[in-house]
Motif scaffolding. Structure first.
Motif, PDB file in Angstrom:
ATOM      1  N   PRO A 104      38.989  37.461  -4.059  1.00 14.29           N
ATOM      2  CA  PRO A 104      37.840  37.365  -3.161  1.00 14.29           C
ATOM      3  C   PRO A 104      38.194  36.863  -1.755  1.00 14.29           C
ATOM      4  O   PRO A 104      37.428  37.059  -0.821  1.00 14.29           O
ATOM      5  N   GLY A 105      39.349  36.236  -1.580  1.00 16.43           N
ATOM      6  CA  GLY A 105      39.735  35.729  -0.266  1.00 16.43           C
ATOM      7  C   GLY A 105      40.537  36.711   0.564  1.00 16.43           C
ATOM      8  O   GLY A 105      40.848  36.447   1.723  1.00 16.43           O
ATOM      9  N   TRP A 106      40.846  37.856   0.000  1.00 17.50           N
ATOM     10  CA  TRP A 106      41.730  38.818   0.663  1.00 17.50           C
ATOM     11  C   TRP A 106      40.932  39.786   1.522  1.00 17.50           C
ATOM     12  O   TRP A 106      39.915  40.308   1.094  1.00 17.50           O
ATOM     13  N   ALA A 107      41.417  40.037   2.747  1.00 16.41           N
ATOM     14  CA  ALA A 107      40.736  40.965   3.663  1.00 16.41           C
ATOM     15  C   ALA A 107      41.739  41.662   4.572  1.00 16.41           C
ATOM     16  O   ALA A 107      41.538  41.754   5.780  1.00 16.41           O
ATOM     17  N   ALA A 108      42.813  42.183   4.004  1.00 25.27           N
ATOM     18  CA  ALA A 108      43.833  42.842   4.822  1.00 25.27           C
ATOM     19  C   ALA A 108      43.350  44.159   5.420  1.00 25.27           C
ATOM     20  O   ALA A 108      44.048  44.769   6.226  1.00 25.27           O
ATOM     21  N   HIS A 109      42.143  44.623   5.065  1.00 21.29           N
ATOM     22  CA  HIS A 109      41.592  45.831   5.683  1.00 21.29           C
ATOM     23  C   HIS A 109      41.127  45.538   7.108  1.00 21.29           C
ATOM     24  O   HIS A 109      40.700  46.440   7.822  1.00 21.29           O
ATOM     25  N   GLY A 110      41.227  44.276   7.511  1.00 25.30           N
ATOM     26  CA  GLY A 110      40.868  43.913   8.878  1.00 25.30           C
ATOM     27  C   GLY A 110      39.418  43.505   9.041  1.00 25.30           C
ATOM     28  O   GLY A 110      38.951  43.271  10.162  1.00 25.30           O
ATOM     29  N   GLU A 112      36.019  41.551   6.650  1.00 23.17           N
ATOM     30  CA  GLU A 112      35.590  40.280   6.079  1.00 23.17           C
ATOM     31  C   GLU A 112      35.930  40.244   4.591  1.00 23.17           C
ATOM     32  O   GLU A 112      35.827  41.255   3.903  1.00 23.17           O
ATOM     33  N   SER A 113      36.312  39.073   4.103  1.00 27.41           N
ATOM     34  CA  SER A 113      36.586  38.946   2.666  1.00 27.41           C
ATOM     35  C   SER A 113      35.279  38.731   1.908  1.00 27.41           C
ATOM     36  O   SER A 113      34.254  38.350   2.481  1.00 27.41           O
ATOM     37  N   VAL A 114      35.326  38.959   0.618  1.00 26.48           N
ATOM     38  CA  VAL A 114      34.174  38.708  -0.249  1.00 26.48           C
ATOM     39  C   VAL A 114      33.797  37.227  -0.182  1.00 26.48           C
ATOM     40  O   VAL A 114      32.624  36.871  -0.108  1.00 26.48           O
ATOM     41  N   ARG A 115      34.777  36.355  -0.195  1.00 27.10           N
ATOM     42  CA  ARG A 115      34.506  34.914  -0.103  1.00 27.10           C
ATOM     43  C   ARG A 115      33.770  34.591   1.205  1.00 27.10           C
ATOM     44  O   ARG A 115      32.832  33.791   1.211  1.00 27.10           O
ATOM     45  N   GLU A 116      34.173  35.209   2.296  1.00 34.87           N
ATOM     46  CA  GLU A 116      33.517  34.948   3.587  1.00 34.87           C
ATOM     47  C   GLU A 116      32.055  35.392   3.569  1.00 34.87           C
ATOM     48  O   GLU A 116      31.183  34.682   4.069  1.00 34.87           O
ATOM     49  N   VAL A 117      31.766  36.571   3.010  1.00 35.17           N
ATOM     50  CA  VAL A 117      30.373  37.023   2.968  1.00 35.17           C
ATOM     51  C   VAL A 117      29.562  36.142   2.027  1.00 35.17           C
ATOM     52  O   VAL A 117      28.409  35.813   2.309  1.00 35.17           O
ATOM     53  N   CYS A 118      30.154  35.709   0.918  1.00 37.59           N
ATOM     54  CA  CYS A 118      29.445  34.799  -0.002  1.00 37.59           C
ATOM     55  C   CYS A 118      29.134  33.472   0.686  1.00 37.59           C
ATOM     56  O   CYS A 118      28.026  32.938   0.546  1.00 37.59           O
ATOM     57  N   ASN A 123      25.252  29.923   3.067  1.00 35.31           N
ATOM     58  CA  ASN A 123      24.817  29.009   4.132  1.00 35.31           C
ATOM     59  C   ASN A 123      23.430  29.389   4.631  1.00 35.31           C
ATOM     60  O   ASN A 123      22.587  28.525   4.879  1.00 35.31           O
ATOM     61  N   TRP A 124      23.190  30.686   4.782  1.00 34.36           N
ATOM     62  CA  TRP A 124      21.863  31.128   5.226  1.00 34.36           C
ATOM     63  C   TRP A 124      20.801  30.743   4.196  1.00 34.36           C
ATOM     64  O   TRP A 124      19.716  30.268   4.563  1.00 34.36           O
ATOM     65  N   LEU A 125      21.096  30.934   2.929  1.00 37.17           N
ATOM     66  CA  LEU A 125      20.125  30.587   1.883  1.00 37.17           C
ATOM     67  C   LEU A 125      19.792  29.099   1.893  1.00 37.17           C
ATOM     68  O   LEU A 125      18.642  28.714   1.664  1.00 37.17           O
ATOM     69  N   GLU A 126      20.778  28.264   2.145  1.00 34.62           N
ATOM     70  CA  GLU A 126      20.511  26.826   2.176  1.00 34.62           C
ATOM     71  C   GLU A 126      19.573  26.470   3.336  1.00 34.62           C
ATOM     72  O   GLU A 126      18.741  25.579   3.186  1.00 34.62           O
ATOM     73  N   THR A 127      19.671  27.155   4.463  1.00 36.13           N
ATOM     74  CA  THR A 127      18.708  26.901   5.543  1.00 36.13           C
ATOM     75  C   THR A 127      17.364  27.533   5.216  1.00 36.13           C
ATOM     76  O   THR A 127      16.327  26.992   5.578  1.00 36.13           O
ATOM     77  N   ALA A 128      17.367  28.650   4.507  1.00 36.91           N
ATOM     78  CA  ALA A 128      16.112  29.304   4.118  1.00 36.91           C
ATOM     79  C   ALA A 128      15.323  28.453   3.138  1.00 36.91           C
ATOM     80  O   ALA A 128      14.099  28.519   3.106  1.00 36.91           O
ATOM     81  N   ARG A 129      16.013  27.660   2.361  1.00 36.79           N
ATOM     82  CA  ARG A 129      15.339  26.795   1.391  1.00 36.79           C
ATOM     83  C   ARG A 129      14.419  25.804   2.097  1.00 36.79           C
ATOM     84  O   ARG A 129      13.432  25.357   1.538  1.00 36.79           O
ATOM     85  N   ASP A 130      14.737  25.473   3.350  1.00 34.03           N
ATOM     86  CA  ASP A 130      13.919  24.528   4.116  1.00 34.03           C
ATOM     87  C   ASP A 130      12.812  25.213   4.898  1.00 34.03           C
ATOM     88  O   ASP A 130      12.119  24.575   5.688  1.00 34.03           O
ATOM     89  N   THR A 131      12.656  26.516   4.714  1.00 32.72           N
ATOM     90  CA  THR A 131      11.638  27.282   5.423  1.00 32.72           C
ATOM     91  C   THR A 131      10.399  27.419   4.554  1.00 32.72           C
ATOM     92  O   THR A 131      10.461  27.925   3.437  1.00 32.72           O
ATOM     93  N   GLU A 132       9.302  26.965   5.073  1.00 36.38           N
ATOM     94  CA  GLU A 132       8.032  27.042   4.338  1.00 36.38           C
ATOM     95  C   GLU A 132       7.565  28.496   4.292  1.00 36.38           C
ATOM     96  O   GLU A 132       7.754  29.264   5.225  1.00 36.38           O
ATOM     97  N   GLY A 133       6.950  28.878   3.204  1.00 36.50           N
ATOM     98  CA  GLY A 133       6.370  30.211   3.086  1.00 36.50           C
ATOM     99  C   GLY A 133       7.335  31.213   2.494  1.00 36.50           C
ATOM    100  O   GLY A 133       8.382  30.882   1.967  1.00 36.50           O
TER     101      GLY A 133
END
Length: 190
Positions: A104-110, A112-118, A123-133
């Motif tokens: 998951p950490g490999w991205a030699a295709h130039g 993003e790696s799977v780990r990076e997208v995860c 990180n986005w989900l953790e900020t979304a958790r604080d969003t009401e509605g």
């Protein structure tokens, strides 16, 4: 406070039908018609977001959603493999494809790696958790996979074991430091 996030996968496009790494194409006619027929099938949201990809923006529009692009929800950057089929890449770079699927950490295709997208989606989900509605986000399948990996605490290696069907909703509800998950509800005419 409970935060609700619905991740909607895009309708079909030529690259999806041909199993090509996404190359920025738009919806095909059948995908656009199916998305239009599902307009009104999602609950109203206080925030509507979209990946910057044309097929996500087009899916949102066909669903009748006025979405704002969110950089954190960008598709997985496939680098030099963009627009090629997995079969083509595997024939040209078999060792690279094998390592990419296993590490998951490999991205030699130039790109993003799977780990990076995860990590990015987590990180986005953790900020979304604080969003009401309720938040609705039309995103590429790999963003849905990354979200599921995050909310279930799966290892990033599980990413490729998750299938995301076109025009389905994955619903998350977050509260008290955890998420609950409802997978793959097909969007259909209301």
């Amino acid at each position: 406070m409970t935060s609700r996030v619905t991740l909607v996968s895009p309708a079909t496009s030529p690259s999806l039908r041909q199993a090509r790494f996404y190359d920025g194409d738009s919806l095909d006619d059948a995908g656009a018609a199916r998305a239009r027929s599902a307009a009104g099938s999602l609950r109203a949201a206080s925030r509507v977001l979209s990946s910057a990809s044309p097929r996500c923006r087009d899916t949102a529009g066909a669903l009748g959603l006025d979405a704002v692009e969110a950089a954190e929800l960008a598709p997985l950057d496939m680098g030099r493999w963009r627009g090629r089929t997995l079969e083509e890449v595997a024939a040209a770079e078999p060792e690279s494809v094998g390592r990419w699927l296993a590490d998951p950490g490999w991205a030699a295709h130039g790109g993003e790696s799977v780990r990076e997208v995860c990590d990015r989606v987590g990180n986005w989900l953790e900020t979304a958790r604080d969003t009401e509605g309720r938040t609705v986000a039309v995103v590429e399948p790999e963003v849905v996979r990354a979200a599921v990996v995050h909310v279930l605490g799966l290892p990033p290696a599980a990413f490729w074991r998750l299938d995301v069907e076109p025009l389905t909703a994955t619903e998350l509800s977050g509260r008290a430091g955890r998420w609950n998950l409802r997978l793959g509800r097909p969007l259909a005419a209301p």
